[in-house]
Design a protein around this motif. Structure first.
Motif, PDB file in Angstrom:
ATOM      1  N   ARG A  37     -39.412 -22.120 -38.847  1.00 40.32           N
ATOM      2  CA  ARG A  37     -39.534 -20.741 -37.609  1.00 40.32           C
ATOM      3  C   ARG A  37     -38.430 -20.074 -37.154  1.00 40.32           C
ATOM      4  N   SER A  45     -34.288 -11.658 -39.825  1.00 41.76           N
ATOM      5  CA  SER A  45     -33.357 -11.200 -38.851  1.00 41.76           C
ATOM      6  C   SER A  45     -32.021 -10.344 -39.662  1.00 41.76           C
ATOM      7  N   GLU A  76     -25.780  -8.916 -46.073  1.00 46.35           N
ATOM      8  CA  GLU A  76     -27.114  -8.541 -44.833  1.00 46.35           C
ATOM      9  C   GLU A  76     -28.463  -8.889 -45.790  1.00 46.35           C
ATOM     10  N   ALA A 133     -22.153 -13.204 -34.477  1.00 43.57           N
ATOM     11  CA  ALA A 133     -23.369 -14.769 -34.659  1.00 43.57           C
ATOM     12  C   ALA A 133     -23.055 -15.955 -35.911  1.00 43.57           C
ATOM     13  N   THR A 207     -36.827 -23.021 -24.816  1.00 46.97           N
ATOM     14  CA  THR A 207     -38.519 -23.682 -24.875  1.00 46.97           C
ATOM     15  C   THR A 207     -38.037 -25.057 -26.160  1.00 46.97           C
ATOM     16  N   TRP A 269     -36.983 -10.372 -22.684  1.00 43.87           N
ATOM     17  CA  TRP A 269     -37.611 -10.987 -23.187  1.00 43.87           C
ATOM     18  C   TRP A 269     -38.658  -8.908 -23.338  1.00 43.87           C
TER      19      TRP A 269
HETATM   20  N1  FAQ Z   1     -34.047 -12.319 -30.365  1.00 40.41           N
HETATM   21  O1  FAQ Z   1     -36.323 -22.224 -27.371  1.00 40.41           O
HETATM   22  P1  FAQ Z   1     -35.059 -20.654 -27.222  1.00 40.41           P
HETATM   23  C1  FAQ Z   1     -27.487 -12.313 -38.013  1.00 40.41           C
HETATM   24  C2  FAQ Z   1     -36.571 -16.579 -28.585  1.00 40.41           C
HETATM   25  S1  FAQ Z   1     -27.267 -12.721 -36.418  1.00 40.41           S
HETATM   26  C3  FAQ Z   1     -35.474 -12.734 -30.646  1.00 40.41           C
HETATM   27  O2  FAQ Z   1     -33.361 -20.563 -26.862  1.00 40.41           O
HETATM   28  P2  FAQ Z   1     -34.351 -21.616 -30.389  1.00 40.41           P
HETATM   29  C4  FAQ Z   1     -26.970 -11.354 -38.936  1.00 40.41           C
HETATM   30  C5  FAQ Z   1     -37.090 -17.710 -29.481  1.00 40.41           C
HETATM   31  O3  FAQ Z   1     -37.185 -18.079 -31.260  1.00 40.41           O
HETATM   32  C6  FAQ Z   1     -28.499 -12.822 -35.875  1.00 40.41           C
HETATM   33  N2  FAQ Z   1     -36.343 -13.763 -30.143  1.00 40.41           N
HETATM   34  O4  FAQ Z   1     -34.903 -20.850 -29.749  1.00 40.41           O
HETATM   35  C7  FAQ Z   1     -26.135 -10.215 -39.061  1.00 40.41           C
HETATM   36  C8  FAQ Z   1     -37.996 -18.692 -28.927  1.00 40.41           C
HETATM   37  O5  FAQ Z   1     -39.235 -18.023 -29.408  1.00 40.41           O
HETATM   38  P3  FAQ Z   1     -40.378 -18.377 -30.036  1.00 40.41           P
HETATM   39  C9  FAQ Z   1     -29.639 -14.066 -36.151  1.00 40.41           C
HETATM   40  C10 FAQ Z   1     -35.057 -14.799 -29.849  1.00 40.41           C
HETATM   41  O6  FAQ Z   1     -34.501 -20.909 -31.995  1.00 40.41           O
HETATM   42  C11 FAQ Z   1     -25.318  -9.178 -38.652  1.00 40.41           C
HETATM   43  C12 FAQ Z   1     -37.687 -18.130 -27.289  1.00 40.41           C
HETATM   44  O7  FAQ Z   1     -37.357 -17.014 -27.464  1.00 40.41           O
HETATM   45  N3  FAQ Z   1     -28.976 -15.525 -36.250  1.00 40.41           N
HETATM   46  O8  FAQ Z   1     -29.091 -11.193 -38.059  1.00 40.41           O
HETATM   47  C13 FAQ Z   1     -34.285 -14.325 -29.317  1.00 40.41           C
HETATM   48  O9  FAQ Z   1     -33.714 -22.874 -30.204  1.00 40.41           O
HETATM   49  C14 FAQ Z   1     -25.068  -8.117 -37.996  1.00 40.41           C
HETATM   50  C15 FAQ Z   1     -37.056 -19.088 -26.312  1.00 40.41           C
HETATM   51  O10 FAQ Z   1     -36.073 -19.498 -26.846  1.00 40.41           O
HETATM   52  C16 FAQ Z   1     -29.766 -16.030 -36.067  1.00 40.41           C
HETATM   53  O11 FAQ Z   1     -30.974 -15.764 -36.280  1.00 40.41           O
HETATM   54  C17 FAQ Z   1     -32.816 -13.855 -29.676  1.00 40.41           C
HETATM   55  N4  FAQ Z   1     -31.561 -13.261 -29.620  1.00 40.41           N
HETATM   56  O12 FAQ Z   1     -32.461 -20.922 -30.272  1.00 40.41           O
HETATM   57  C18 FAQ Z   1     -27.389  -9.232 -40.334  1.00 40.41           C
HETATM   58  C19 FAQ Z   1     -29.489 -17.671 -35.737  1.00 40.41           C
HETATM   59  N5  FAQ Z   1     -33.513 -15.926 -28.388  1.00 40.41           N
HETATM   60  O13 FAQ Z   1     -39.940 -18.894 -31.709  1.00 40.41           O
HETATM   61  C20 FAQ Z   1     -26.968  -7.902 -39.742  1.00 40.41           C
HETATM   62  C21 FAQ Z   1     -30.221 -19.182 -35.803  1.00 40.41           C
HETATM   63  C22 FAQ Z   1     -34.368 -16.174 -28.577  1.00 40.41           C
HETATM   64  O14 FAQ Z   1     -40.421 -19.595 -29.899  1.00 40.41           O
HETATM   65  C23 FAQ Z   1     -25.803  -7.447 -39.229  1.00 40.41           C
HETATM   66  N6  FAQ Z   1     -30.794 -19.125 -34.663  1.00 40.41           N
HETATM   67  N7  FAQ Z   1     -35.751 -16.307 -28.956  1.00 40.41           N
HETATM   68  O15 FAQ Z   1     -42.368 -17.352 -30.185  1.00 40.41           O
HETATM   69  C24 FAQ Z   1     -30.500 -20.149 -33.653  1.00 40.41           C
HETATM   70  O16 FAQ Z   1     -29.615 -20.488 -33.716  1.00 40.41           O
HETATM   71  C25 FAQ Z   1     -31.645 -19.958 -32.866  1.00 40.41           C
HETATM   72  O17 FAQ Z   1     -33.222 -19.350 -32.950  1.00 40.41           O
HETATM   73  C26 FAQ Z   1     -31.427 -18.766 -31.371  1.00 40.41           C
HETATM   74  C27 FAQ Z   1     -32.532 -19.146 -30.149  1.00 40.41           C
HETATM   75  C28 FAQ Z   1     -30.305 -19.743 -30.671  1.00 40.41           C
HETATM   76  C29 FAQ Z   1     -31.772 -17.351 -31.854  1.00 40.41           C
END
Ligand code: FAQ
Length: 312
Positions: A37, A45, A76, A133, A207, A269
């Motif tokens: 996930r 993203s 990217e 990021a 969550t 949200w």
């Molecule tokens: N947007 O329980 P948590 C880039 C969802 S950087 C949308 O806290 P988690 C570089 C979350 O999925 C951006 N949804 O979740 C770039 C969950 O829903 P689910 C990408 C969000 O996973 C720069 C629900 O809310 N980076 O692309 C968001 O423990 C410039 C509850 O949230 C990453 O993905 C949001 N902002 O923590 C490219 C980093 N926040 O799945 C181009 C990796 C939360 O249960 C140009 N990911 N949700 O349906 C992570 O570190 C984590 O997944 C978090 C969220 C911190 C994003």
């Protein structure tokens, strides 16, 4: 594996001793699903994230800026590809992940659903979005899952270049005419809050944080990372001579951190659920590009099949 050790015991030992879990190791189903996930959302993203900046390639103000922006957008794409590969090591197919993105079943970062209205937005994205990021991804280089952690090392190096180029665009605008400085301020006004939202909901509403931290997938919580980002970025805004659009932003000497105002969680949200200002266009554009590119995938597959046959 230690003699007589079950897969579960070995997994727990790897986590406790800060060693990496590799694709061939036994892992709990929940760990695998959480990683798929998160890594898939992250990959999506990066891919959708090419669009807001891609929008300015034809209108970059100089040849140098255009070359830099093209290189950044290509980076990217590369990040998306490493991340899909990392997800594939968990036994999921890339076509399946892409299909989940296109059908709206999978999420991608909320930040990429906002429009890029002026050239200053390209500076603000590099400075703030890549800045956020990196803050998040540096901790992911220490993620317990080997392929994800290793992909993050290279990605962070590239993101760090992206962040500097964004800051340099902002600096140039801030040292330019009053109109250019105003353009930079306007971009900061529009990107500040969405950048803070990138870190996800408060820890109390998150969550997955507790379990993901126990598994050492996430090493720092959403709120702690957001605080790190604010503390790092405020002095940078001061250096630029720009004002962060938050009247509650204030240094708190007791905490040793900046206090800041509350995020508009309704907006967060709404955007996460697919109702951001650009959500519909971003996905439609991605699906169209996928359909129009079908012939390239077919030709590449036919070419590879021909070479396999010749080699045999
Ligand atoms: N947007 O329980 P948590 C880039 C969802 S950087 C949308 O806290 P988690 C570089 C979350 O999925 C951006 N949804 O979740 C770039 C969950 O829903 P689910 C990408 C969000 O996973 C720069 C629900 O809310 N980076 O692309 C968001 O423990 C410039 C509850 O949230 C990453 O993905 C949001 N902002 O923590 C490219 C980093 N926040 O799945 C181009 C990796 C939360 O249960 C140009 N990911 N949700 O349906 C992570 O570190 C984590 O997944 C978090 C969220 C911190 C994003």
């Amino acid at each position: 594996m230690g003699i007589g050790m079950t897969g579960q015991e070995r997994f727990e030992q790897l986590i406790a001793s800060d060693e990496k879990v590799e694709p061939t190791d036994w892992m709990p189903e929940g760990y695998r699903k959480t990683l798929i996930r998160q890594i898939a959302q992250h990959a999506h993203s990066e891919i959708i994230g090419m669009q807001p900046e891609g929008n300015w390639i034809t209108r970059a103000p100089t040849l140098r800026r255009k070359a830099i922006l093209m290189a950044k957008v290509q980076d990217e794409a590369g990040h998306g590809l490493y991340l899909y590969s990392a997800a594939e090591t968990l036994g999921v197919g890339r076509d399946e992940l892409v299909e989940h993105l296109h059908s709206g079943r999978h999420k991608y970062s909320s930040i990429f659903n906002y429009p890029t209205l002026t050239w200053a937005d390209i500076g603000a994205i590099g400075w703030l979005v890549d800045g956020a990021a990196i803050t998040n991804q540096v901790m992911l280089t220490r993620c317990s899952y080997g392929p994800y952690a290793r992909a993050m090392v290279r990605i962070c190096r590239e993101e760090s270049f992206h962040q500097r180029q964004g800051f340099e665009i902002m600096l140039t605008l801030c040292r330019g005419t009053p109109e250019q400085k105003q353009m930079a301020q306007d971009a900061l006004n529009r990107w500040w809050w969405p950048a803070l939202m990138m870190f996800g909901p408060h820890d109390t509403d998150s969550t997955h944080t507790q379990q993901s931290m126990a598994w050492k997938i996430k090493r720092v919580s959403n709120d702690d990372l957001r605080q790190q980002f604010v503390d790092m970025t405020v002095p940078q805004a001061e250096y630029l001579g720009l004002t962060i659009p938050d009247p509650e932003l204030k240094w708190n000497p007791e905490r040793g951190h900046y206090d800041f105002g509350e995020i508009d969680w309704d907006e967060f949200w709404r955007v996460v659920k697919g109702f951001g200002p650009e959500s519909r266009d971003r996905l439609a554009h991605k699906v169209r590009a996928w359909e129009e590119g079908a012939w390239v995938r077919e030709a590449a597959a036919a070419y590879a099949a021909k070479h396999r046959k010749e080699a045999a």
